[in-house]
Motif scaffolding. Structure first.
Motif, PDB file in Angstrom:
ATOM      1  N   SER A  50       0.863  -1.178   0.000  1.00 47.11           N
ATOM      2  CA  SER A  50       0.000   0.000   0.000  1.00 47.11           C
ATOM      3  C   SER A  50       0.903   1.233   0.000  1.00 47.11           C
ATOM      4  CB  SER A  50      -0.898   0.013   1.232  1.00 47.11           C
ATOM      5  OG  SER A  50      -0.121   0.222   2.409  1.00 47.11           O
ATOM      6  N   ILE A  51       0.348   2.380  -0.319  1.00 49.44           N
ATOM      7  CA  ILE A  51       1.155   3.604  -0.291  1.00 49.44           C
ATOM      8  C   ILE A  51       1.717   3.835   1.111  1.00 49.44           C
ATOM      9  CG2 ILE A  51       1.053   6.123  -0.491  1.00 49.44           C
ATOM     10  CD1 ILE A  51      -0.921   5.735  -2.788  1.00 49.44           C
ATOM     11  N   SER A  52       0.905   3.579   2.122  1.00 49.23           N
ATOM     12  CA  SER A  52       1.387   3.758   3.498  1.00 49.23           C
ATOM     13  C   SER A  52       2.574   2.854   3.784  1.00 49.23           C
ATOM     14  CB  SER A  52       0.262   3.469   4.492  1.00 49.23           C
ATOM     15  OG  SER A  52      -0.797   4.384   4.333  1.00 49.23           O
ATOM     16  N   GLU A  53       2.505   1.614   3.328  1.00 46.15           N
ATOM     17  CA  GLU A  53       3.617   0.672   3.541  1.00 46.15           C
ATOM     18  C   GLU A  53       4.854   1.109   2.765  1.00 46.15           C
ATOM     19  OE1 GLU A  53       1.087  -3.446   4.271  1.00 46.15           O
ATOM     20  OE2 GLU A  53       1.486  -2.769   2.218  1.00 46.15           O
ATOM     21  N   PHE A  54       4.643   1.576   1.547  1.00 45.98           N
ATOM     22  CA  PHE A  54       5.782   2.026   0.750  1.00 45.98           C
ATOM     23  C   PHE A  54       6.451   3.228   1.413  1.00 45.98           C
ATOM     24  CE2 PHE A  54       7.494   4.587  -2.858  1.00 45.98           C
ATOM     25  CZ  PHE A  54       8.500   3.712  -3.239  1.00 45.98           C
ATOM     26  N   ARG A  55       5.654   4.137   1.930  1.00 42.89           N
ATOM     27  CA  ARG A  55       6.206   5.324   2.583  1.00 42.89           C
ATOM     28  C   ARG A  55       6.970   4.986   3.869  1.00 42.89           C
ATOM     29  NH1 ARG A  55       0.791   8.857   1.456  1.00 42.89           N
ATOM     30  NH2 ARG A  55       1.536  10.063  -0.340  1.00 42.89           N
ATOM     31  N   SER A  56       6.732   3.801   4.402  1.00 41.38           N
ATOM     32  CA  SER A  56       7.446   3.395   5.617  1.00 41.38           C
ATOM     33  C   SER A  56       8.834   2.842   5.328  1.00 41.38           C
ATOM     34  CB  SER A  56       6.625   2.345   6.385  1.00 41.38           C
ATOM     35  OG  SER A  56       6.629   1.102   5.698  1.00 41.38           O
ATOM     36  N   ILE A  57       9.146   2.626   4.039  1.00 38.43           N
ATOM     37  CA  ILE A  57      10.468   2.130   3.659  1.00 38.43           C
ATOM     38  C   ILE A  57      11.465   3.281   3.773  1.00 38.43           C
ATOM     39  CG2 ILE A  57      11.871   1.157   1.791  1.00 38.43           C
ATOM     40  CD1 ILE A  57       9.309  -0.076   0.666  1.00 38.43           C
ATOM     41  N   GLN A  58      12.596   2.995   4.378  1.00 36.95           N
ATOM     42  CA  GLN A  58      13.627   4.024   4.523  1.00 36.95           C
ATOM     43  C   GLN A  58      14.056   4.531   3.149  1.00 36.95           C
ATOM     44  OE1 GLN A  58      17.139   2.687   6.546  1.00 36.95           O
ATOM     45  NE2 GLN A  58      17.842   4.764   7.027  1.00 36.95           N
ATOM     46  N   ASN A  59      14.158   5.841   3.023  1.00 34.01           N
ATOM     47  CA  ASN A  59      14.591   6.478   1.776  1.00 34.01           C
ATOM     48  C   ASN A  59      13.655   6.157   0.597  1.00 34.01           C
ATOM     49  OD1 ASN A  59      16.910   7.557   3.077  1.00 34.01           O
ATOM     50  ND2 ASN A  59      18.001   5.631   2.738  1.00 34.01           N
ATOM     51  N   TYR A  60      12.360   5.973   0.879  1.00 39.33           N
ATOM     52  CA  TYR A  60      11.437   5.624  -0.203  1.00 39.33           C
ATOM     53  C   TYR A  60      11.398   6.679  -1.306  1.00 39.33           C
ATOM     54  CZ  TYR A  60       7.755   8.976   1.091  1.00 39.33           C
ATOM     55  OH  TYR A  60       7.025  10.120   1.305  1.00 39.33           O
ATOM     56  N   LYS A  61      11.660   7.938  -0.960  1.00 38.66           N
ATOM     57  CA  LYS A  61      11.603   9.003  -1.962  1.00 38.66           C
ATOM     58  C   LYS A  61      12.691   8.872  -3.018  1.00 38.66           C
ATOM     59  CE  LYS A  61       9.297  12.542   0.813  1.00 38.66           C
ATOM     60  NZ  LYS A  61       9.339  13.933   1.321  1.00 38.66           N
ATOM     61  N   GLU A  88       7.096  13.766  -4.957  1.00 38.35           N
ATOM     62  CA  GLU A  88       7.302  12.905  -3.792  1.00 38.35           C
ATOM     63  C   GLU A  88       8.054  11.632  -4.175  1.00 38.35           C
ATOM     64  OE1 GLU A  88       4.937  10.485  -0.243  1.00 38.35           O
ATOM     65  OE2 GLU A  88       3.784  11.366  -1.888  1.00 38.35           O
ATOM     66  N   PHE A  89       7.583  10.946  -5.219  1.00 35.49           N
ATOM     67  CA  PHE A  89       8.231   9.713  -5.664  1.00 35.49           C
ATOM     68  C   PHE A  89       9.312  10.023  -6.695  1.00 35.49           C
ATOM     69  CE2 PHE A  89       4.224   6.875  -4.920  1.00 35.49           C
ATOM     70  CZ  PHE A  89       4.338   7.081  -3.549  1.00 35.49           C
ATOM     71  N   ASN A  90      10.280   9.135  -6.778  1.00 39.29           N
ATOM     72  CA  ASN A  90      11.349   9.224  -7.775  1.00 39.29           C
ATOM     73  C   ASN A  90      10.869   8.537  -9.053  1.00 39.29           C
ATOM     74  OD1 ASN A  90      13.776   9.395  -9.174  1.00 39.29           O
ATOM     75  ND2 ASN A  90      14.656   7.613  -8.130  1.00 39.29           N
ATOM     76  N   ILE A  91      10.071   9.254  -9.831  1.00 39.05           N
ATOM     77  CA  ILE A  91       9.444   8.675 -11.029  1.00 39.05           C
ATOM     78  C   ILE A  91      10.464   8.630 -12.167  1.00 39.05           C
ATOM     79  CG2 ILE A  91       7.567   8.909 -12.686  1.00 39.05           C
ATOM     80  CD1 ILE A  91       5.992  10.396 -10.506  1.00 39.05           C
ATOM     81  N   VAL A  92      10.588   7.453 -12.793  1.00 34.43           N
ATOM     82  CA  VAL A  92      11.620   7.239 -13.813  1.00 34.43           C
ATOM     83  C   VAL A  92      10.983   6.825 -15.136  1.00 34.43           C
ATOM     84  CG1 VAL A  92      13.341   6.605 -12.071  1.00 34.43           C
ATOM     85  CG2 VAL A  92      11.949   4.809 -13.158  1.00 34.43           C
ATOM     86  N   ASN A  93      11.815   6.721 -16.162  1.00 34.80           N
ATOM     87  CA  ASN A  93      11.391   6.267 -17.489  1.00 34.80           C
ATOM     88  C   ASN A  93      11.759   4.804 -17.704  1.00 34.80           C
ATOM     89  OD1 ASN A  93      10.497   8.869 -18.130  1.00 34.80           O
ATOM     90  ND2 ASN A  93      12.494   9.455 -18.957  1.00 34.80           N
ATOM     91  N   ILE A  94      11.004   4.146 -18.576  1.00 32.62           N
ATOM     92  CA  ILE A  94      11.321   2.784 -19.001  1.00 32.62           C
ATOM     93  C   ILE A  94      11.488   2.820 -20.513  1.00 32.62           C
ATOM     94  CG2 ILE A  94      10.581   0.382 -19.105  1.00 32.62           C
ATOM     95  CD1 ILE A  94      11.130   1.339 -16.257  1.00 32.62           C
TER      96      ILE A  94
END
Length: 228
Positions: A50-61, A88-94
């Motif tokens: 979930s977004i909440s769980e992802f945000r709990s990861i260290q250095n998630y940004k 907020e997120f480190n959005i990348v290209n594929i």
């Protein structure tokens, strides 16, 4: 290879995960969904956060994220998620290593499939999907939140308006402007400008053009299996 997290659980997510693994671009470490959409811990043999769980990861940004929503509601779902988490997120290209990029990808959350050609002077903005075997001609601008279907041929000095959809195997001739939030159906040949909020499609072997109010046209392109 570094790790990446894919936003959404859908056919598109599974497909992009497979694409990333095939080309060894990243290790896919998990899927992300909005808290209210999380109904499982595993999707396609991969952990779902979930977004909440992802945000709990260290250095998630700093962790790479790609938004795996296709063209549902005329790209509106992908646009909303992109705008919500931009900054907020480190959005990348594929980008496929099999594609030829002579133009410039100026955006993020851009997907470029296999054997795509971006010609000299072409520009691709934020949150654009360009599917396999497509051609984007010289000095063409593809605006944000658009979707270019597989085997599409977009000629030179064209303009693809924001949030537009170009169907599979469509052809757009030189010096054509496609307005924002347009739908060009698969296989159509476009030789003239298309006004915003317009659908071009074939009925009884005849190309027709239908215009809609802005708030209606996004519901003309629906794929209910996108989950975010």
């Amino acid at each position: 290879m570094g790790e990446i997290y894919l936003f959404g659980i859908s056919t598109t997510s599974k497909r992009i995960k497979s694409f990333i693994q095939y080309h060894k671009i990243y290790n896919v470490n998990g899927f992300i969904v909005d808290d209210e959409y999380k109904s499982t811990d595993i999707y396609d043999n991969t952990k779902v956060f979930s977004i909440s769980e992802f945000r709990s990861i260290q250095n998630y940004k700093s962790l790479p994220v790609f938004i795996c929503l296709a063209w549902n509601r005329l790209n509106e779902d992908r646009k909303q998620v992109f705008q919500k988490f931009l900054g907020e997120f480190n959005i990348v290209n594929i980008i496929s290593p099999n594609s030829i990029i002579r133009g410039t990808i100026k955006g993020i959350n851009v997907f470029v499939g296999d054997y795509v050609i971006l010609e000299t002077g072409s520009i691709v903005r934020d949150n654009v999907y360009i599917d396999h075997n497509s051609f984007i001609g010289t000095d063409t601008l593809v605006c944000e939140h658009s979707y270019i279907g597989a085997k599409s041929m977009i000629a030179g000095n064209d303009y693809i308006g924001s949030q537009s959809f170009i169907g599979i195997n469509a052809v757009v001739f030189d010096n054509v402007k496609i307005g924002e939030k347009c739908i060009i159906s698969g296989g159509e040949i476009i030789k003239r400008n298309v006004e915003k909020y317009t659908i071009i499609k074939n009925v009884d072997n005849r190309q027709i053009s239908i215009s809609y109010p802005e708030n209606e046209i996004i519901n003309k392109l629906l794929f209910s299996k996108n989950v975010r």
